[in-house]
Design a protein around this motif. Structure first.
Motif, PDB file in Angstrom:
ATOM      1  N   THR A  63      66.246   6.135  73.010  1.00 49.72           N
ATOM      2  CA  THR A  63      65.944   7.464  73.539  1.00 49.72           C
ATOM      3  C   THR A  63      64.528   7.523  74.098  1.00 49.72           C
ATOM      4  O   THR A  63      64.285   8.025  75.206  1.00 49.72           O
ATOM      5  N   ALA A  64      63.563   7.006  73.336  1.00 54.82           N
ATOM      6  CA  ALA A  64      62.169   7.024  73.774  1.00 54.82           C
ATOM      7  C   ALA A  64      61.946   6.118  74.981  1.00 54.82           C
ATOM      8  O   ALA A  64      61.218   6.476  75.919  1.00 54.82           O
ATOM      9  N   GLU A  65      62.572   4.947  74.990  1.00 52.44           N
ATOM     10  CA  GLU A  65      62.405   4.024  76.113  1.00 52.44           C
ATOM     11  C   GLU A  65      63.002   4.598  77.395  1.00 52.44           C
ATOM     12  O   GLU A  65      62.432   4.430  78.484  1.00 52.44           O
ATOM     13  N   THR A  66      64.141   5.275  77.266  1.00 49.09           N
ATOM     14  CA  THR A  66      64.750   5.899  78.449  1.00 49.09           C
ATOM     15  C   THR A  66      63.855   6.996  78.999  1.00 49.09           C
ATOM     16  O   THR A  66      63.655   7.109  80.217  1.00 49.09           O
ATOM     17  N   ALA A  67      63.314   7.818  78.106  1.00 48.55           N
ATOM     18  CA  ALA A  67      62.405   8.880  78.544  1.00 48.55           C
ATOM     19  C   ALA A  67      61.162   8.290  79.203  1.00 48.55           C
ATOM     20  O   ALA A  67      60.693   8.774  80.244  1.00 48.55           O
ATOM     21  N   GLU A 122      57.311  13.182  72.624  1.00 44.81           N
ATOM     22  CA  GLU A 122      58.253  14.299  72.692  1.00 44.81           C
ATOM     23  C   GLU A 122      59.699  13.819  72.594  1.00 44.81           C
ATOM     24  O   GLU A 122      60.562  14.525  72.056  1.00 44.81           O
ATOM     25  N   ALA A 123      59.961  12.611  73.074  1.00 43.29           N
ATOM     26  CA  ALA A 123      61.297  12.042  72.906  1.00 43.29           C
ATOM     27  C   ALA A 123      61.577  11.756  71.435  1.00 43.29           C
ATOM     28  O   ALA A 123      62.705  11.953  70.955  1.00 43.29           O
ATOM     29  N   VAL A 124      60.575  11.295  70.707  1.00 37.14           N
ATOM     30  CA  VAL A 124      60.722  11.064  69.263  1.00 37.14           C
ATOM     31  C   VAL A 124      61.057  12.383  68.565  1.00 37.14           C
ATOM     32  O   VAL A 124      61.984  12.460  67.749  1.00 37.14           O
ATOM     33  N   ARG A 125      60.300  13.423  68.873  1.00 29.38           N
ATOM     34  CA  ARG A 125      60.553  14.737  68.259  1.00 29.38           C
ATOM     35  C   ARG A 125      61.953  15.245  68.612  1.00 29.38           C
ATOM     36  O   ARG A 125      62.684  15.730  67.737  1.00 29.38           O
ATOM     37  N   GLY A 126      62.339  15.145  69.886  1.00 30.50           N
ATOM     38  CA  GLY A 126      63.649  15.624  70.298  1.00 30.50           C
ATOM     39  C   GLY A 126      64.773  14.899  69.581  1.00 30.50           C
ATOM     40  O   GLY A 126      65.752  15.518  69.147  1.00 30.50           O
ATOM     41  N   TRP A 127      64.638  13.587  69.440  1.00 36.42           N
ATOM     42  CA  TRP A 127      65.667  12.816  68.738  1.00 36.42           C
ATOM     43  C   TRP A 127      65.733  13.238  67.277  1.00 36.42           C
ATOM     44  O   TRP A 127      66.832  13.417  66.721  1.00 36.42           O
ATOM     45  N   ALA A 128      64.578  13.400  66.656  1.00 41.82           N
ATOM     46  CA  ALA A 128      64.555  13.774  65.240  1.00 41.82           C
ATOM     47  C   ALA A 128      65.207  15.128  65.000  1.00 41.82           C
ATOM     48  O   ALA A 128      65.982  15.304  64.048  1.00 41.82           O
ATOM     49  N   LEU A 129      64.924  16.099  65.871  1.00 46.87           N
ATOM     50  CA  LEU A 129      65.521  17.423  65.712  1.00 46.87           C
ATOM     51  C   LEU A 129      67.035  17.377  65.918  1.00 46.87           C
ATOM     52  O   LEU A 129      67.770  18.171  65.319  1.00 46.87           O
ATOM     53  N   GLY A 130      67.483  16.459  66.756  1.00 44.22           N
ATOM     54  CA  GLY A 130      68.913  16.319  66.997  1.00 44.22           C
ATOM     55  C   GLY A 130      69.632  15.440  65.990  1.00 44.22           C
ATOM     56  O   GLY A 130      70.863  15.484  65.897  1.00 44.22           O
ATOM     57  N   HIS A 131      68.865  14.631  65.241  1.00 45.23           N
ATOM     58  CA  HIS A 131      69.460  13.702  64.262  1.00 45.23           C
ATOM     59  C   HIS A 131      68.670  13.781  62.948  1.00 45.23           C
ATOM     60  O   HIS A 131      68.096  12.780  62.492  1.00 45.23           O
TER      61      HIS A 131
END
Length: 230
Positions: free
Chosen positions: A76-80, A98-107
């Motif tokens: 997710t972070a690499e794609t972003a 922000e990609a790390v945060r977004g992934w964490a909130l979703g998972h």
């Protein structure tokens, strides 16, 4: 590979995926501590002995789930990051964070598995390291690019920490100043502290505009590492 062998391989992949999916459902319902191979087998209509052919122990199943979680977060972070790879260091840094945060909130349950309370008795094997390192390597790469471009500002470093910084450079932060390596490790830890505080409720009634607060905070982390808009 024969048709029969190919069918068996596909069946194994499908059963393995089903086992991990059910294990993730158990993580949501019971938490990692109560993960049970017998319970997974029961929910899938399998006998325990059949499941053991895929995962010999609970720890083997936990390891597979942990690697999957790290890889999902890393991808997710690499794609972003790939979408802003030509931008300045600060934009690249904040995008990864922000990609790390977004992934964490979703998972949240998978994030808790890899960055929450350790599972008693479980020791992660070395096979988890490459997946776990993906975010750190992204952040290090941003700093390395800035250093090569001459835009990296070296942060202050106490003399007593210089040997530790030099060890970090030798181990995983090649070509960076020791002070930058130390700052990177601190920023990496603080990133997960920010995410964890939000995810696990420590910001309740403290931080309301959490998205803007996070963006501001990770930008400050980048400046502490020595990254600029240059």
């Amino acid at each position: 590979m024969s048709t029969t062998q190919g069918a068996r391989a596909r069946a194994r992949i499908e059963v393995t995926a089903a086992i991990k999916d059910e294990a993730r459902r158990q993580l949501v319902a019971e938490g990692a501590v109560k993960l049970s191979l017998r319970a997974v087998a029961r929910e899938l209509g399998m006998v325990s002995s059949a499941l053991y052919r895929y995962f010999p122990s609970r720890d083997d199943l936990l390891t597979a789930l942990i690697i999957d979680a790290y890889d999902s977060l890393g991808e997710t972070a690499e794609t972003a990051h790939s979408a802003v790879a030509d931008d300045g260091p600060l934009r690249r840094w904040t995008t990864v964070c922000e990609a790390v945060r977004g992934w964490a909130l979703g998972h949240p349950h998978e994030y808790a598995l890899i960055y929450g309370t350790p599972v008693p008795g479980y020791v992660a094997p070395e096979t988890t390291v490459p997946a776990a390192a993906r975010i750190g390597l992204l952040l290090i790469g941003i700093a390395q690019d800035a250093h090569r471009a001459g835009t990296l500002t070296e942060p202050p470093l106490p003399a007593e920490l210089r040997p530790e910084g030099e060890r970090m450079v030798a181990d995983f932060a090649t070509d960076l100043p020791p002070a930058t390596a130390v700052a990177l490790v601190a920023a990496w830890a603080e990133l997960y502290g920010l995410v964890g505080f939000e995810l696990f409720g420590q910001f309740h009634r403290v931080v309301e505009d959490r998205e803007r607060f996070f963006h501001h905070s990770v930008r400050r982390l980048a400046l502490g590492v020595g990254l600029t808009d240059g």
